[in-house]
Motif scaffolding. Structure first.
Motif, PDB file in Angstrom:
ATOM      1  N   ARG A 142      -0.024  -0.884   0.733  1.00  0.00           N
ATOM      2  CA  ARG A 142       1.147  -1.472   1.370  1.00  0.00           C
ATOM      3  C   ARG A 142       1.840  -0.397   2.197  1.00  0.00           C
ATOM      4  N   GLU A 198      -0.733  -9.018   1.397  1.00  0.00           N
ATOM      5  CA  GLU A 198      -0.839  -9.573   0.050  1.00  0.00           C
ATOM      6  C   GLU A 198      -1.598 -10.894   0.063  1.00  0.00           C
ATOM      7  N   GLU A 218       7.943  -5.863   6.156  1.00  0.00           N
ATOM      8  CA  GLU A 218       7.913  -6.805   5.036  1.00  0.00           C
ATOM      9  C   GLU A 218       6.972  -7.974   5.339  1.00  0.00           C
ATOM     10  N   ASN A 246       3.407  -6.635   5.104  1.00  0.00           N
ATOM     11  CA  ASN A 246       3.001  -6.455   3.703  1.00  0.00           C
ATOM     12  C   ASN A 246       2.732  -7.798   3.040  1.00  0.00           C
TER      13      ASN A 246
END
Length: 465
Positions: A213, A235, A228, A231
């Motif tokens: 990350r 994910e 964000e 990331n």
């Protein structure tokens, strides 16, 4: 044509902005100074005429004009000014014009009228230099008792001053623009360092580092939302890739079993010559395995199509009384083989759904219930209609499913009991197909198990108003 970098664009924008601001401010200052100098020079010219008016009232001054006209030339102070005194009939009394400037022909202000800035006349010479002039009548003590005063001045000094000021403004604006461009390039490039660092980090990621990350601690606030989101994307990619890898492994495992059976049986049959009954039994067994492979491939194709966002469904208001009756008739035989009964609680409910997809989802749930229900129990098919939508549930008695299995029951190839992996006809895709169908309907799916009762529920949203 190569596009400019972000640093170059921002630098150029700031440089142009500074240049425009400096040019606007410089122009405003230049025009202000020019107006102030014009007012000052016009006022000085009017003051000179007033002074001469006052002097001409003195008898001694008239005598002095005849005897020593050079004194008035000295009073003008420079060679660019002129002073002409004439009697009303045009007879010259005195003319001081060291610069040989053309004498303007203008209407004089009456002797009794006050002199204002409006009495000053403005002209431009052939060289482009401004020339100001004024004329007025003055009373004297002897006949013919009036004299015309005409005075003027060439504004060469003012023109040089304004030109020097204009050149300084251009020089300062140019220097400020270049200095701003250099400083902007330096600070913008330095300020974009986190963006280059982010680009380097993202470039270093590949399929083997999806678990990494991007750090957000040192990132500026403007980039945190982007980091964000990136990331979160990583994910999701990691989860999907892990699921895809697991699906590939599970699919290979499930395909290997029937293919291995087909190969083994065929290999045994080819070793020795067999009778007709043996070959018939072999073909029947192979046919069942081939059917299993066909169902698995068909399910995989359905899941692939359902995963496409462009997959269209045709919904209609379906009465569940008819749908439950059709499903009961279809599963009556398999249920009797295991000593099970089917109970339907219809309640006159309707559902807003695609007919084929609804039947496939309920058929998969009923097939699952028939497969795992305790012998001699009842499978309950229930519908509950509310304003927001319709909930359909399939409930059966049987072994409880652990909570950690309930969360993954709808994943592809997932089985709560690994010992059932070899069950005939089971591919581990039935509940995954149910989930895909509910996603297409923007609905919800849920499974609960406890006290030897397992219930699968499907919620279909109501038809929009």
């Amino acid at each position: 044509m190569k596009r400019l970098s972000l640093t170059s664009r921002l630098t150029l924008s700031l440089a142009v902005l500074v240049m425009l601001v400096m040019a606007t401010v410089g122009y405003a200052l230049y025009r202000t100074l020019e107006q102030q100098l014009i007012i000052r020079d016009d006022g000085a010219l009017i003051t000179r005429v007033e002074q001469i008016r006052t002097l001409l009232l003195n008898e001694d001054v008239m005598t002095l004009i005849h005897d020593k006209p050079g004194l008035f030339a000295n009073m003008l102070g420079n060679t660019e000014s002129l002073l002409v005194l004439r009697f009303p009939d045009g007879t010259p009394l005195m003319e001081v014009n060291p610069g040989r400037s053309p004498i303007p022909r203008i209407t004089p202000v009456p002797a009794g009228a006050p002199l204002t800035l409006a009495a000053v006349h403005h002209a431009v010479t052939a060289d482009g230099i401004p020339f100001i002039s004024a004329s007025a009548l003055a009373n004297i003590s002897r006949a013919p008792y009036q004299v015309t005063i005409t005075t003027g001045r060439l504004m060469s000094e003012r023109t040089r001053t304004l030109a020097m000021y204009r050149n300084q403004i251009i020089l300062v604006a140019t220097a400020a623009t270049w200095l701003t461009a250099l400083l902007a390039w330096f600070f913008i490039r330095r300020g974009l360092t986190p963006l280059r660092r982010l680009a380097a980090e993202t470039a270093s990621m590949d399929i083997h580092y999806l678990s990494r990350r991007i750090g957000i601690t040192r990132a500026p606030s403007e980039l945190r939302q982007l980091i964000e989101a990136f990331n979160s994307m990583l994910e999701r990619l990691e989860i999907n890739f892990r699921q895809l890898s697991q699906v590939s492994a599970d699919m290979a495992h499930d395909l290997r079993t029937p293919i291995g059976i087909l190969l083994g049986q065929t290999e045994v049959a080819m070793r020795f010559k067999r009778d007709t009954d043996y070959y018939e039994n072999l073909l029947g067994s192979n046919f069942e395995e081939l059917q299993r492979l066909a169902r698995m491939i068909d399910n995989m194709l359905f899941l692939a199509r359902a995963g496409d966002a462009g997959h269209a469904i045709e919904r209609a208001a379906l009465p569940l009384t008819a749908e439950f009756g059709r499903l009961s008739d279809y599963f009556e035989g398999p249920a009797e083989e295991r000593g099970l009964t089917l109970a339907c609680e219809r309640n006159g409910a309707t559902v807003w759904a695609d007919p084929e997809l609804l039947r496939r989802a309920l058929a998969n749930l009923l097939a699952n219930a028939v497969h795992y229900a305790d012998t001699g129990t009842a499978i309950v098919l229930r519908a509950e209609q509310r304003p927001e939508g319709t909930t359909i549930s399939v409930e059966n008695a049987g072994p409880d499913i652990a909570p950690h299995h309930l969360e993954r029951l709808f994943d592809r190839f997932y089985r709560a009991d690994a010992s059932r992996a070899g069950d005939a006809g089971a591919s581990g895709l039935g509940l995954s197909i149910v989930r895909s169908i509910m996603v297409l309907h923007q609905g919800r799916w849920h499974a609960q198990s406890g006290k030897r009762r397992t219930r699968f529920s499907l919620f279909f949203p109501a038809k929009p108003a």
